[in-house]
Design an enzyme around this catalytic site. Sequence first.
Site, PDB file in Angstrom:
ATOM      1  CD  GLU A  49      -2.981   0.666   2.402  1.00  0.00           C
ATOM      2  OE1 GLU A  49      -3.170   1.679   3.098  1.00  0.00           O
ATOM      3  OE2 GLU A  49      -3.444  -0.464   2.681  1.00  0.00           O
ATOM      4  CD  GLU A  60      -3.552   8.641   6.369  1.00  0.00           C
ATOM      5  OE1 GLU A  60      -3.398   7.774   7.245  1.00  0.00           O
ATOM      6  OE2 GLU A  60      -3.971   8.377   5.233  1.00  0.00           O
TER       7      GLU A  60
END
Length: 265
Positions: A49, A60
Amino acid sequence: MSRIQPTLSALAAKKKKALIPFITAGDPAPDLTVPLMHALVAGGSDILELGVPFSDPMAEGPVIQRACERALKFNVGMRDVLGFVSEFRKTNNTTPVVLMGYANPIERMGQTAFVLAAKAAGVDGTIVVDYPPEECEEFVATLKANEMDPIFLLAPTSTEERIRQVAKLGSGFSYYVSLKGVTGAANINTQEVAERIAAIRQHVKLPIGVGFGIRDAATARAVAAVSDAVVIGSRIIQEMENTPHEQVVEKVQTFIAGIRKALDE
């Protein structure tokens, strides 16, 4: 067909769980991205990924935010990321690569231009955090027409309607976010994860990967017991942050090999 489904099917046939590491392209330096990708594979990773640096990565936590900031200081953009994948493909044409990021860099290129460039580079799928499944049927159709998988996030708070929509549009695998909050935020309650995955499996027939909060071998093993794949990102980036650049590649390979060993025990 992308490389994702055959990879996951082959692992399932061996009763093995997929290990999916995340790194941000361009972090800690652009010249380390492709060596890191190869090191992750050498350490036992099954699918890679690759994060596309973005200035406002809302899903995030602080660790991956810092990774984005470091990559953006090198002006790493979408075309650079696709260049890393192309370089990786010169010597590895088997390991699936998934791009994870946000809508803005794709919209700047144009959806069709992005999909064609990603296909040419050797990308297998995308996770676009802010493309909700209810609003991206055209993008999904373009991906699938080019043999790439649209992978969607499901959360502890996802409604049954959202789960059904993901089941309808998604392919490759579904990504279950194991906690409420951002990446790397807290410890995982594996019992809760098991219960939510059981509910999701009533609608979603794809393999299910679990991420956001997996920090060590023991947690990875516990999550693998109730899922098909383990996604680990923030902890890898922390390992890199605490390691001199010349030792980063070796350090990451050793770390991921430890997680692989735990999954296979």
